[in-house]
Design a protein around this motif. Sequence first.
Motif, mmCIF file in Angstrom:
data_model
loop_
_atom_site.group_PDB
_atom_site.id
_atom_site.type_symbol
_atom_site.label_atom_id
_atom_site.label_comp_id
_atom_site.label_asym_id
_atom_site.label_seq_id
_atom_site.Cartn_x
_atom_site.Cartn_y
_atom_site.Cartn_z
ATOM 1 N N HIS A 126 -2.275 -17.629 -9.931
ATOM 2 C CA HIS A 126 -2.181 -18.712 -10.914
ATOM 3 C C HIS A 126 -1.444 -18.253 -12.161
ATOM 4 O O HIS A 126 -1.356 -19.011 -13.131
ATOM 5 C CB HIS A 126 -3.579 -19.217 -11.282
ATOM 6 N N THR A 127 -0.914 -17.036 -12.132
ATOM 7 C CA THR A 127 -0.171 -16.460 -13.253
ATOM 8 C C THR A 127 1.266 -16.199 -12.831
ATOM 9 O O THR A 127 1.498 -15.574 -11.790
ATOM 10 C CB THR A 127 -0.825 -15.130 -13.702
ATOM 11 N N ALA A 128 2.220 -16.649 -13.613
ATOM 12 C CA ALA A 128 3.635 -16.385 -13.317
ATOM 13 C C ALA A 128 4.000 -14.963 -13.723
ATOM 14 O O ALA A 128 3.363 -14.361 -14.598
ATOM 15 C CB ALA A 128 4.522 -17.384 -14.059
ATOM 16 N N ASN A 129 5.023 -14.440 -13.066
ATOM 17 C CA ASN A 129 5.587 -13.123 -13.398
ATOM 18 C C ASN A 129 4.542 -12.013 -13.423
ATOM 19 O O ASN A 129 4.569 -11.148 -14.285
ATOM 20 C CB ASN A 129 6.309 -13.183 -14.755
ATOM 21 N N ILE A 130 3.647 -12.007 -12.447
ATOM 22 C CA ILE A 130 2.524 -11.069 -12.459
ATOM 23 C C ILE A 130 2.685 -9.915 -11.468
ATOM 24 O O ILE A 130 2.162 -8.831 -11.686
ATOM 25 C CB ILE A 130 1.187 -11.814 -12.216
ATOM 26 N N PHE A 131 3.428 -10.120 -10.381
ATOM 27 C CA PHE A 131 3.502 -9.107 -9.337
ATOM 28 C C PHE A 131 4.469 -7.983 -9.713
ATOM 29 O O PHE A 131 5.533 -8.231 -10.273
ATOM 30 C CB PHE A 131 3.913 -9.735 -8.005
ATOM 31 N N THR A 132 4.071 -6.750 -9.369
ATOM 32 C CA THR A 132 4.886 -5.570 -9.659
ATOM 33 C C THR A 132 5.146 -4.802 -8.363
ATOM 34 O O THR A 132 4.645 -5.165 -7.289
ATOM 35 C CB THR A 132 4.164 -4.632 -10.647
ATOM 36 N N GLU A 133 5.889 -3.708 -8.507
ATOM 37 C CA GLU A 133 6.136 -2.839 -7.357
ATOM 38 C C GLU A 133 4.828 -2.276 -6.814
ATOM 39 O O GLU A 133 4.717 -2.013 -5.612
ATOM 40 C CB GLU A 133 7.081 -1.696 -7.739
ATOM 41 N N LYS A 134 3.848 -2.086 -7.684
ATOM 42 C CA LYS A 134 2.543 -1.586 -7.219
ATOM 43 C C LYS A 134 1.901 -2.565 -6.240
ATOM 44 O O LYS A 134 1.273 -2.147 -5.268
ATOM 45 C CB LYS A 134 1.603 -1.335 -8.403
ATOM 46 N N ASP A 135 2.045 -3.849 -6.503
ATOM 47 C CA ASP A 135 1.509 -4.847 -5.575
ATOM 48 C C ASP A 135 2.208 -4.727 -4.219
ATOM 49 O O ASP A 135 1.552 -4.737 -3.176
ATOM 50 C CB ASP A 135 1.693 -6.268 -6.127
ATOM 51 N N GLU A 136 3.525 -4.622 -4.249
ATOM 52 C CA GLU A 136 4.273 -4.470 -2.997
ATOM 53 C C GLU A 136 3.837 -3.227 -2.242
ATOM 54 O O GLU A 136 3.612 -3.271 -1.036
ATOM 55 C CB GLU A 136 5.781 -4.396 -3.266
ATOM 56 N N GLN A 137 3.718 -2.111 -2.946
ATOM 57 C CA GLN A 137 3.304 -0.855 -2.309
ATOM 58 C C GLN A 137 1.917 -0.980 -1.698
ATOM 59 O O GLN A 137 1.688 -0.558 -0.561
ATOM 60 C CB GLN A 137 3.328 0.285 -3.324
ATOM 61 N N LEU A 138 0.991 -1.558 -2.439
ATOM 62 C CA LEU A 138 -0.370 -1.727 -1.946
ATOM 63 C C LEU A 138 -0.391 -2.623 -0.710
ATOM 64 O O LEU A 138 -1.008 -2.289 0.306
ATOM 65 C CB LEU A 138 -1.265 -2.328 -3.037
ATOM 66 N N LEU A 139 0.292 -3.752 -0.782
ATOM 67 C CA LEU A 139 0.265 -4.694 0.331
ATOM 68 C C LEU A 139 0.992 -4.154 1.556
ATOM 69 O O LEU A 139 0.599 -4.420 2.696
ATOM 70 C CB LEU A 139 0.812 -6.046 -0.111
ATOM 71 N N GLU A 140 2.058 -3.369 1.349
ATOM 72 C CA GLU A 140 2.727 -2.717 2.481
ATOM 73 C C GLU A 140 1.766 -1.745 3.161
ATOM 74 O O GLU A 140 1.708 -1.668 4.387
ATOM 75 C CB GLU A 140 3.983 -1.982 2.015
ATOM 76 N N TYR A 141 1.020 -1.009 2.363
ATOM 77 C CA TYR A 141 0.023 -0.070 2.888
ATOM 78 C C TYR A 141 -1.007 -0.839 3.726
ATOM 79 O O TYR A 141 -1.329 -0.447 4.858
ATOM 80 C CB TYR A 141 -0.658 0.660 1.726
ATOM 81 N N ILE A 142 -1.510 -1.926 3.180
ATOM 82 C CA ILE A 142 -2.507 -2.731 3.880
ATOM 83 C C ILE A 142 -1.944 -3.272 5.191
ATOM 84 O O ILE A 142 -2.604 -3.221 6.238
ATOM 85 C CB ILE A 142 -3.020 -3.868 2.978
ATOM 86 N N CYS A 143 -0.703 -3.762 5.164
ATOM 87 C CA CYS A 143 -0.095 -4.309 6.376
ATOM 88 C C CYS A 143 0.059 -3.238 7.451
ATOM 89 O O CYS A 143 -0.136 -3.521 8.643
ATOM 90 C CB CYS A 143 1.244 -4.966 6.042
ATOM 91 N N LYS A 144 0.389 -2.018 7.073
ATOM 92 C CA LYS A 144 0.490 -0.931 8.061
ATOM 93 C C LYS A 144 -0.871 -0.623 8.657
ATOM 94 O O LYS A 144 -0.985 -0.377 9.862
ATOM 95 C CB LYS A 144 1.086 0.327 7.395
ATOM 96 N N LYS A 145 -1.903 -0.637 7.848
ATOM 97 C CA LYS A 145 -3.259 -0.397 8.351
ATOM 98 C C LYS A 145 -3.716 -1.552 9.257
ATOM 99 O O LYS A 145 -4.309 -1.315 10.314
ATOM 100 C CB LYS A 145 -4.243 -0.225 7.197
ATOM 101 N N VAL A 146 -3.434 -2.765 8.844
ATOM 102 C CA VAL A 146 -3.808 -3.931 9.652
ATOM 103 C C VAL A 146 -3.074 -3.903 10.990
ATOM 104 O O VAL A 146 -3.656 -4.220 12.040
ATOM 105 C CB VAL A 146 -3.529 -5.243 8.878
ATOM 106 N N ALA A 147 -1.818 -3.495 10.988
ATOM 107 C CA ALA A 147 -1.031 -3.430 12.222
ATOM 108 C C ALA A 147 -1.723 -2.543 13.271
ATOM 109 O O ALA A 147 -1.676 -2.833 14.471
ATOM 110 C CB ALA A 147 0.372 -2.912 11.935
ATOM 111 N N LYS A 148 -2.369 -1.491 12.813
ATOM 112 C CA LYS A 148 -3.035 -0.562 13.741
ATOM 113 C C LYS A 148 -4.201 -1.234 14.466
ATOM 114 O O LYS A 148 -4.458 -0.938 15.625
ATOM 115 C CB LYS A 148 -3.511 0.686 12.999
ATOM 116 N N ILE A 149 -4.907 -2.142 13.791
ATOM 117 C CA ILE A 149 -6.031 -2.794 14.470
ATOM 118 C C ILE A 149 -5.564 -3.984 15.303
ATOM 119 O O ILE A 149 -6.325 -4.510 16.109
ATOM 120 C CB ILE A 149 -7.153 -3.227 13.487
ATOM 121 N N LEU A 150 -4.312 -4.398 15.145
ATOM 122 C CA LEU A 150 -3.788 -5.535 15.891
ATOM 123 C C LEU A 150 -2.987 -5.102 17.117
ATOM 124 O O LEU A 150 -2.676 -5.927 17.969
ATOM 125 C CB LEU A 150 -2.900 -6.397 14.986
ATOM 126 N N SER A 151 -2.616 -3.824 17.162
ATOM 127 C CA SER A 151 -1.759 -3.378 18.282
ATOM 128 C C SER A 151 -2.555 -3.036 19.524
ATOM 129 O O SER A 151 -3.758 -2.962 19.525
ATOM 130 C CB SER A 151 -0.937 -2.174 17.853
#
Length: 151
Positions: A126-151
């Motif tokens: 609900h906030t504009a201009n809030i996401f940073t590279e840290k958000d991308e890094q964190l979410l990429e990490y989460i997606c890699k972990k999630v991929a392991k339980i989906l494969s």
Amino acid sequence: MNIDIIQQEIDTIILSNKSKDEKLQTICDYLENEIFYYDWVGFYFKNGDKEELKLAQYTGEETDHVIIPFGKGICGQVAVSNQNFVVQDVSEQDNYISCGWKVKSEIVIPIFVNNENIGQIDIDSHTANIFTEKDEQLLEYICKKVAKILS
């Protein structure tokens, strides 16, 4: 946001004895509770052989966007591009599906299993201009972990 602590908690969730669906829901709930500007957190996955995404686990306000065609909206664009998409101000996007008047920014990160884009994590704020590279890094990490339980 302390990425190290959040990543440790994600690892704990992934390694838990919960079912895959319970793990995904726990991740959604944890992120929304832990990061104040994550107002909606959800997973979308490819809907079988169809060229569309289907909403899976999420937390936040209900959405009408249970099915999203490939190419439509931010999520649909990520399904086609296979790349992260960070939108700091959704009002500046022509191809945006409004999830509610409160949403000001969105970040979508794809999930790959065997080099195939099988889904994504979607965060609305609900906030504009809030996401940073840290958000991308964190979410990429989460997606890699999630991929392991989906494969």
